[in-house]
Design an enzyme around this catalytic site. Structure first.
Site, PDB file in Angstrom:
ATOM      1  N   GLY A 186       0.825  -1.206   0.000  1.00 27.16           N
ATOM      2  CA  GLY A 186       0.000   0.000   0.000  1.00 27.16           C
ATOM      3  C   GLY A 186       0.857   1.253   0.000  1.00 27.16           C
ATOM      4  O   GLY A 186       1.657   1.454   0.913  1.00 27.16           O
ATOM      5  N   GLY A 188      -0.326   4.239   0.398  1.00 29.29           N
ATOM      6  CA  GLY A 188      -1.182   5.280   0.963  1.00 29.29           C
ATOM      7  C   GLY A 188      -0.356   6.086   1.961  1.00 29.29           C
ATOM      8  O   GLY A 188       0.885   6.073   1.930  1.00 29.29           O
ATOM      9  N   HIS A 449       9.353  38.268   5.289  1.00 27.18           N
ATOM     10  CA  HIS A 449      10.427  37.894   4.361  1.00 27.18           C
ATOM     11  C   HIS A 449      11.719  37.664   5.138  1.00 27.18           C
ATOM     12  O   HIS A 449      12.052  38.463   6.013  1.00 27.18           O
ATOM     13  CB  HIS A 449      10.663  39.008   3.342  1.00 27.18           C
ATOM     14  CG  HIS A 449      11.810  38.712   2.421  1.00 27.18           C
ATOM     15  ND1 HIS A 449      11.720  37.810   1.386  1.00 27.18           N
ATOM     16  CD2 HIS A 449      13.092  39.167   2.413  1.00 27.18           C
ATOM     17  CE1 HIS A 449      12.888  37.739   0.773  1.00 27.18           C
ATOM     18  NE2 HIS A 449      13.741  38.544   1.380  1.00 27.18           N
TER      19      HIS A 449
HETATM   20  P1  NAD Z   1      -4.815   4.271   2.625  1.00 27.06           P
HETATM   21  O1  NAD Z   1      -6.220   4.019   2.292  1.00 27.06           O
HETATM   22  O2  NAD Z   1      -4.288   5.663   2.649  1.00 27.06           O
HETATM   23  O3  NAD Z   1      -3.879   3.463   1.609  1.00 27.06           O
HETATM   24  C1  NAD Z   1      -3.977   2.072   1.414  1.00 27.06           C
HETATM   25  C2  NAD Z   1      -3.414   1.716   0.050  1.00 27.06           C
HETATM   26  O4  NAD Z   1      -3.245   0.315  -0.036  1.00 27.06           O
HETATM   27  C3  NAD Z   1      -4.308   2.143  -1.103  1.00 27.06           C
HETATM   28  O5  NAD Z   1      -3.592   2.986  -1.967  1.00 27.06           O
HETATM   29  C4  NAD Z   1      -4.704   0.818  -1.750  1.00 27.06           C
HETATM   30  O6  NAD Z   1      -4.842   0.908  -3.150  1.00 27.06           O
HETATM   31  C5  NAD Z   1      -3.550  -0.090  -1.365  1.00 27.06           C
HETATM   32  N1  NAD Z   1      -3.866  -1.542  -1.367  1.00 27.06           N
HETATM   33  C6  NAD Z   1      -4.950  -2.159  -0.814  1.00 27.06           C
HETATM   34  N2  NAD Z   1      -4.862  -3.508  -0.981  1.00 27.06           N
HETATM   35  C7  NAD Z   1      -3.712  -3.742  -1.653  1.00 27.06           C
HETATM   36  C8  NAD Z   1      -3.064  -4.921  -2.123  1.00 27.06           C
HETATM   37  N3  NAD Z   1      -3.580  -6.152  -1.938  1.00 27.06           N
HETATM   38  N4  NAD Z   1      -1.890  -4.809  -2.795  1.00 27.06           N
HETATM   39  C9  NAD Z   1      -1.336  -3.575  -3.004  1.00 27.06           C
HETATM   40  N5  NAD Z   1      -1.917  -2.417  -2.569  1.00 27.06           N
HETATM   41  C10 NAD Z   1      -3.078  -2.496  -1.907  1.00 27.06           C
HETATM   42  O7  NAD Z   1      -4.581   3.543   4.030  1.00 27.06           O
HETATM   43  P2  NAD Z   1      -3.388   3.578   5.062  1.00 27.06           P
HETATM   44  O8  NAD Z   1      -2.153   4.127   4.459  1.00 27.06           O
HETATM   45  O9  NAD Z   1      -3.368   2.210   5.654  1.00 27.06           O
HETATM   46  O10 NAD Z   1      -3.896   4.618   6.133  1.00 27.06           O
HETATM   47  C11 NAD Z   1      -5.129   4.391   6.864  1.00 27.06           C
HETATM   48  C12 NAD Z   1      -5.717   5.677   7.318  1.00 27.06           C
HETATM   49  O11 NAD Z   1      -4.908   6.301   8.302  1.00 27.06           O
HETATM   50  C13 NAD Z   1      -5.878   6.667   6.188  1.00 27.06           C
HETATM   51  O12 NAD Z   1      -7.261   6.861   5.983  1.00 27.06           O
HETATM   52  C14 NAD Z   1      -5.243   7.917   6.632  1.00 27.06           C
HETATM   53  O13 NAD Z   1      -6.118   9.016   6.530  1.00 27.06           O
HETATM   54  C15 NAD Z   1      -4.883   7.693   8.095  1.00 27.06           C
HETATM   55  N6  NAD Z   1      -3.511   8.214   8.287  1.00 27.06           N
HETATM   56  C16 NAD Z   1      -3.315   9.552   8.178  1.00 27.06           C
HETATM   57  C17 NAD Z   1      -2.035  10.055   8.280  1.00 27.06           C
HETATM   58  C18 NAD Z   1      -1.832  11.528   8.128  1.00 27.06           C
HETATM   59  O14 NAD Z   1      -2.789  12.268   8.215  1.00 27.06           O
HETATM   60  N7  NAD Z   1      -0.596  11.994   7.923  1.00 27.06           N
HETATM   61  C19 NAD Z   1      -0.961   9.223   8.491  1.00 27.06           C
HETATM   62  C20 NAD Z   1      -1.191   7.860   8.576  1.00 27.06           C
HETATM   63  C21 NAD Z   1      -2.492   7.372   8.484  1.00 27.06           C
END
Ligand code: NAD
Ligand code: FAD
Length: 473
Positions: A186, A188, A449
């Site tokens: 992932g 994400g 600035h």
């Molecule tokens: P996410 O939904 O951001 O990303 C998960 C990713 O995994 C997606 O892009 C998806 O396509 C991919 N994926 C799913 N199954 C897969 C597979 N079998 N093979 C390959 N890729 C696959 O989820 P996350 O990163 O786990 O984060 C969870 C939540 O935590 C998010 O909703 C986020 O808002 C929150 N979070 C926020 C922050 C921040 O605000 N900075 C930081 C960390 C987490």
């Protein structure tokens, strides 16, 4: 015992709701069942114990290590060989976590909130079953109940977490030494942040992402610039690659994934699964609670976070909307004010998103693709950090600020940043949007600035082709 309000869950949604309810003169209890690895209880939920705070602590430590190794020399500083002590980094992170989770307990005390550690379950409107740490069960009463039970990592059915080779985001904050190779599933927010931490500390990191588009939820130009920067850092990001299997052996894990060339394998020492989080509602709802839940466990609520049962509210990760701590907290404030009979509303159109990588990525409001889809005519203005004196002085001059404003009345509709301190700079644009400011309002605001915020000022000027320190289109 009977209360005005019982909150179930003491993450950033629940503990903030409890504090605001108490500030509103209500008698409040807040029940939370978060347990550390050693079995001790701690308030603060995912965010403080295993999310926002510990991840940012390690992002900071690892970024400093990276800079000492790769950037100090540019400033004329020679250090000799830089070494790191991962256990000391983890200790610092844990101390910060303990300070903040202990801080929630102190805030409860100061606000005369009864902080109860154990499990809460809504039996019906006004009745909550409480199972304490020793297993003693009692029924507590309250006029209003707020469900703030958060979320938990999704587990892939073919790859169970084992706490050693296959870990979730919490486990990825606890590696006691740097693994030689890590497969992150992932790309994400979690995958990018935690992948960055271990890459900077020396692991070979491969991020495998099912979607073809990198950061599909972000502005396309921002995503492109960020991907370029991550590739330069040698983060290996494989797009359009869906992980479908894992074989665990003593020597490591062999992942199987499908991409456009067919089935591929990757052998790594550790796997971080970061494929999203799911709402945690099941254990908080009794069979006859009457609260409507979607088939994915998300508690159904209206705009004001009211559930299907009168006087029962739900907030944060357990309801619709982005899983973000500040969104959970603001819902908590809104609901606690509504319960106290005050006027309260949440502006769901103006919730900032930040990814704390280097460069940082931040946005608020609509992006160009969304505006085009909605048929809204807009003006776009961008300013590169390469033209910012402060960014240059910091040796962090990659990326840009982009502001989108309504073509008709100049109202700011969205802002998209990639670059240094984007997570801090976004606040000015959030405030601007909250006040329904125009690009001209920012143009007329004096920015210090040299500051990174001047890039925001210049991007607002660029909306009308009036940027002063870069060439307009
Ligand atoms: P996410 O939904 O951001 O990303 C998960 C990713 O995994 C997606 O892009 C998806 O396509 C991919 N994926 C799913 N199954 C897969 C597979 N079998 N093979 C390959 N890729 C696959 O989820 P996350 O990163 O786990 O984060 C969870 C939540 O935590 C998010 O909703 C986020 O808002 C929150 N979070 C926020 C922050 C921040 O605000 N900075 C930081 C960390 C987490
Ligand atoms: P939670 O924080 O999950 O809290 C819910 C609490 O309720 C928990 O303590 C849980 O144990 C308790 N609970 C559940 N059921 C019961 C029950 N039946 N009885 C009693 N207690 C119960 N968001 C950001 O905005 N910025 C970030 O930088 C950021 N970084 C993150 C990094 C990581 C690694 C992760 C995993 C998440 C991150 N998030 C970030 C997301 C953020 O942590 C969540 O959006 C936020 O914690 C949600 O708050 P909440 O109060 O809804 O739930």
């Amino acid at each position: 015992m009977s209360y005005d309000v019982i909150v179930i869950g003491a993450g950033p949604g629940g503990y903030i709701a409890a504090i605001r309810a108490s500030q509103n003169g209500l008698k409040v209890a807040c029940i939370d069942d978060w347990q550390n690895r050693d079995g001790s209880y701690a308030f603060g939920g995912t965010c403080l114990n295993a999310g926002c705070i510990p991840s940012k602590a390690l992002l900071e430590s690892s970024e400093l290590y990276h800079r000492a190794n790769d950037e100090f020399a540019i400033h004329g500083i020679s250090t000799g060989k830089v070494s790191m002590d991962v256990k000391a980094m983890l200790k610092r992170k844990d101390a910060i976590v303990n300070q903040f989770t202990g801080g929630v307990a102190s805030l409860f005390k100061a606000n005369k909130i009864e902080g109860l550690q154990g499990r809460g379950k809504l039996l019906k409107a006004g009745e909550v079953e409480y199972t304490d740490a020793q297993g003693k069960v009692s029924v507590l009463k309250a006029k209003d109940v707020i469900l703030a039970t958060g979320s938990e990592p999704i587990e892939l059915p073919f790859m169970k977490y084992d706490g050693d080779k296959i870990v979730d985001s919490w486990g990825a904050l606890e590696f006691e030494s740097v693994p030689k190779s890590i497969g992150v599933i992932g790309a994400g927010v979690i995958g990018l942040e935690l992948g960055s931490v271990w890459k900077r500390l020396g692991a070979e990191v491969t991020i495998i992402e099912a979607q073809n588009d990198f950061l599909f939820m972000a502005d396309k130009q921002v995503a492109k610039e960020a991907l370029r920067a991550f590739k330069k850092q040698k983060l290996d990001i494989k797009l359009g690659a869906k992980v479908s299997g894992a074989k665990v052996a003593k020597s490591g894990v062999t992942l199987t994934y499908e991409d456009k060339k067919g089935e591929q394998t990757l052998k790594v020492d550790k796997v971080i699964v970061a494929v999203g989080r799911k709402a945690s509602s099941v254990k908080a709802l009794g069979e006859n609670s009457g609260v409507k839940v979607s088939d994915r466990g998300v508690i159904e609520v209206d705009h004001d976070c009211r559930t299907s049962v009168p006087n029962v509210y739900a907030i944060g990760d357990v309801v619709r909307g982005p899983m973000l701590a500040h969104k959970a907290s603001e819902e908590g404030v809104m609901v606690a004010d509504l319960i106290a009979g005050k006027v309260a509303e949440m502006n769901y159109d103006v919730i900032p998103s930040v990814i704390y990588t280097a460069p940082e990525i931040a946005w608020v409001g609509k992006n160009e693709e969304e505006l085009k889809k909605a048929g809204i005519e807009y003006k776009a203005g961008s300013f590169p950090f390469a033209a910012s004196g402060r960014a240059k002085a910091m040796e962090q001059a990659g990326g840009f600020v982009k502001i989108l404003a309504d073509k008709k009345d100049d109202t700011i509709l969205g802002a998209h940043l990639v670059g240094p301190m984007a997570g801090e700079l976004i606040s000015e644009l959030v405030l601007a949007m909250e006040f329904m400011a125009s690009a001209e309002d920012i143009q007329r605001t004096i920015h210090a600035h040299p500051s990174l915020a001047e890039a925001v000022h210049e991007a607002a000027l660029a909306v009308d082709n009036k940027a002063l320190n870069s060439i307009n289109k």
